[in-house]
Design a protein around this motif. Structure first.
Motif, mmCIF file in Angstrom:
data_model
loop_
_atom_site.group_PDB
_atom_site.id
_atom_site.type_symbol
_atom_site.label_atom_id
_atom_site.label_comp_id
_atom_site.label_asym_id
_atom_site.label_seq_id
_atom_site.Cartn_x
_atom_site.Cartn_y
_atom_site.Cartn_z
ATOM 1 N N GLN A 183 10.671 4.591 2.023
ATOM 2 C CA GLN A 183 10.626 5.967 1.526
ATOM 3 C C GLN A 183 9.433 6.187 0.604
ATOM 4 N N GLU A 184 9.077 5.170 -0.181
ATOM 5 C CA GLU A 184 7.922 5.285 -1.068
ATOM 6 C C GLU A 184 6.609 5.134 -0.301
ATOM 7 N N ILE A 185 6.611 4.321 0.752
ATOM 8 C CA ILE A 185 5.398 4.024 1.511
ATOM 9 C C ILE A 185 5.065 5.124 2.511
ATOM 10 N N GLU A 186 6.078 5.736 3.099
ATOM 11 C CA GLU A 186 5.895 6.628 4.243
ATOM 12 C C GLU A 186 4.900 7.770 4.028
ATOM 13 N N VAL B 284 1.356 -3.092 -1.355
ATOM 14 C CA VAL B 284 1.550 -4.072 -2.427
ATOM 15 C C VAL B 284 2.097 -3.392 -3.682
ATOM 16 N N GLY B 285 1.630 -2.176 -3.951
ATOM 17 C CA GLY B 285 2.129 -1.451 -5.114
ATOM 18 C C GLY B 285 3.632 -1.198 -5.027
ATOM 19 N N ALA B 286 4.109 -0.803 -3.851
ATOM 20 C CA ALA B 286 5.544 -0.559 -3.678
ATOM 21 C C ALA B 286 6.336 -1.852 -3.853
ATOM 22 N N LEU C 135 11.264 -2.941 5.833
ATOM 23 C CA LEU C 135 10.939 -2.188 4.627
ATOM 24 C C LEU C 135 11.966 -1.090 4.372
ATOM 25 N N GLU C 136 12.495 -0.488 5.437
ATOM 26 C CA GLU C 136 13.560 0.505 5.271
ATOM 27 C C GLU C 136 14.819 -0.155 4.712
ATOM 28 N N ALA C 137 15.168 -1.333 5.260
ATOM 29 C CA ALA C 137 16.373 -2.035 4.803
ATOM 30 C C ALA C 137 16.266 -2.443 3.339
ATOM 31 N N LEU C 138 15.034 -2.649 2.853
ATOM 32 C CA LEU C 138 14.812 -3.033 1.457
ATOM 33 C C LEU C 138 14.551 -1.824 0.558
ATOM 34 N N MET D 222 -0.221 2.673 10.236
ATOM 35 C CA MET D 222 -1.292 2.164 9.388
ATOM 36 C C MET D 222 -0.976 2.531 7.944
ATOM 37 N N VAL D 223 -0.994 1.522 7.068
ATOM 38 C CA VAL D 223 -0.632 1.716 5.666
ATOM 39 C C VAL D 223 -1.707 1.105 4.778
ATOM 40 N N PRO D 224 -2.225 1.828 3.786
ATOM 41 C CA PRO D 224 -3.182 1.220 2.845
ATOM 42 C C PRO D 224 -2.541 0.036 2.125
ATOM 43 N N ASN D 225 -3.299 -1.044 1.975
ATOM 44 C CA ASN D 225 -2.776 -2.225 1.273
ATOM 45 C C ASN D 225 -2.349 -1.902 -0.148
ATOM 46 N N LEU D 226 -3.081 -0.995 -0.796
ATOM 47 C CA LEU D 226 -2.735 -0.597 -2.162
ATOM 48 C C LEU D 226 -1.335 -0.007 -2.214
ATOM 49 N N THR D 227 -0.998 0.826 -1.252
ATOM 50 C CA THR D 227 0.333 1.436 -1.195
ATOM 51 C C THR D 227 1.404 0.382 -0.962
#
Length: 408
Positions: A68-71, A118-120, A61-64, A111-116
């Motif tokens: 930064q948006e998810i963190e 998929v939205g990113a 995700l960092e390479a793509l 742990m990351v919310p699925n909304l965050t």
């Protein structure tokens, strides 16, 4: 008939389908990439679940340029404990503990919310010019010749040299392609919900092995935790559909009081649990990815990470073949992806199956054997470090470049 020509067609707009689209389009911007049969915005924005993203997937995700948006919404797992007890036991002895770092300063998972998540991915796909078509389902597949053709329920036909089936564990495209699966049901369902609690979790994840199945407490931001609560299917349905007070009482019995007062912070849903493994990952002009290729028990928390491994391997296979002017949908090209992913997937499927059968019971000899095994692992730092590296996806030196944090 409205025919839409593409270089790569992806069926399914979850994290795997969007991940393949973004990874390929980022590395090969001239390829025409489309995603069909995606969930409407009103559906995926209601997903209250969260997922564990291993260190290797985070590097991808960092390479793509997505992390930064998810963190800001990502909660690092800094510690993990494992217990084995009955629900009625007054004390739950801890048999195994893990430090949450795969390397100094690098948590083995977030742990990351699925909304965050998929939205990113959707916003990135749209920024790259990837068409996302969400108003029609795939109804037919034709893979004869050098082009695959997918018909959708709105009367369109979508063509491409390669179609990626990322449409879930009950994949329609997999069935249309005639790919068989090995499948069985565990007679269990996973109850998923989120709770808010009075005291901070300090980044600690907990997995309690109870007679009906594992009860996982996974840390989220803002004094909240995501729960994956395994019960026999009949009991799970009764809990989810029954009185909320009864649900909260049963939840508290399993969760305990170490984080203070609890309250539900969202809905409660139950998902049937089973093992599904595709016998082939590829056919001419079609490749399976994510749950379309494998559905495993959440006991090890590796479902999403298996899917992201597919993303990294398939994207690298496609991009390198395209740069060499090869036919990306040919068996000669897709064989590399299948060899890369099938054994690892089979190995993880067997591992989760054995763990599920070993820990979802109250048989005294099995309980003694597994508790002895957990205790031995806890006393061997090198073995614990190996398991951490496996869970983080960092044990494979031949991993795809994206999982090592390298651009394609």
């Amino acid at each position: 008939m409205n025919v839409v020509d593409n270089d790569l067609l992806i069926c399914g707009g979850g994290y795997v389908g969007l991940g393949v689209a973004v990874a390929v389009k980022t590395a090969a911007p001239d390829l025409r990439v489309a995603v069909i049969d995606a969930a409407p915005e009103g559906v995926w924005k209601k997903d209250q679940r969260a997922s564990a993203i291993a260190a290797a997937a985070r590097r991808m995700l960092e390479a793509l340029d997505l992390w930064q948006e998810i963190e800001p919404d990502a909660q690092p797992i800094l510690e993990m404990i494992v217990t084995d007890s009955r629900t009625s036991d007054p004390v739950r002895p801890v048999f195994l503990t893990f430090d949450g770092e795969v390397t100094p300063g690098e948590p083995f998972a977030h742990m990351v919310p699925n909304l965050t998540l998929v939205g990113a991915l959707r916003r990135k796909a749209e920024a790259l010019g990837i068409e996302i078509h969400q108003d029609a389902a795939a109804t037919a597949l034709d893979t004869e010749g050098n082009t695959a053709r997918v018909s959708t329920s709105d009367g369109r036909q979508w063509t491409a040299p390669l179609v990626v089936a990322a449409d879930g564990v009950r994949s329609a495209l997999r069935d249309m392609a005639g790919i068989k699966t090995t499948r069985w049901d565990y007679g269990q369902s996973g109850i998923v919900t989120t709770v808010a609690h009075e005291r901070p979790h300090n980044g600690r994840a907990e997995e309690h092995f109870l007679p009906a199945g594992p009860f996982a407490i996974l840390p989220l931001k803002d004094n909240r935790s995501s729960l994956v609560w395994t019960e026999r299917t009949r009991d799970a349905e009764a809990l989810v559909n029954g009185d909320e007070l009864v649900f909260e009482m049963e939840l508290e019995r399993r969760f305990g009081h170490h984080l203070g007062t609890l309250r539900l912070d969202g809905g409660r849903r139950a998902f049937p649990l089973g093992l599904t493994l595709a016998r082939d990952f590829i056919k001419p002009r079609i490749a399976l990815a994510g749950d379309a290729a494998h559905g495993i028990h959440p006991i090890a928390g590796q479902g999403l990470n298996l899917g992201f491994k597919d993303v990294a391997a398939l994207a690298e296979t496609i991009v390198e073949a395209a740069r060499l002017g090869m036919d990306i949908g040919s068996t000669a090209v897709l064989d590399r992806y299948q060899i890369w992913r099938r054994f690892d997937t089979f190995q993880m499927g067997v591992t989760t199956d054995v763990l599920t059968r070993l820990f979802s019971n109250d048989v005294a000899p099995l309980r003694m054997a597994r508790d002895l095994g957990l205790g031995i692992v806890d006393r061997l730092p090198s073995l614990k470090n190996y398991f951490i590296r496996q869970a983080a996806g960092s044990a494979d030196a031949a991993a795809p470049r994206l999982l090592r944090g390298e651009a394609l």
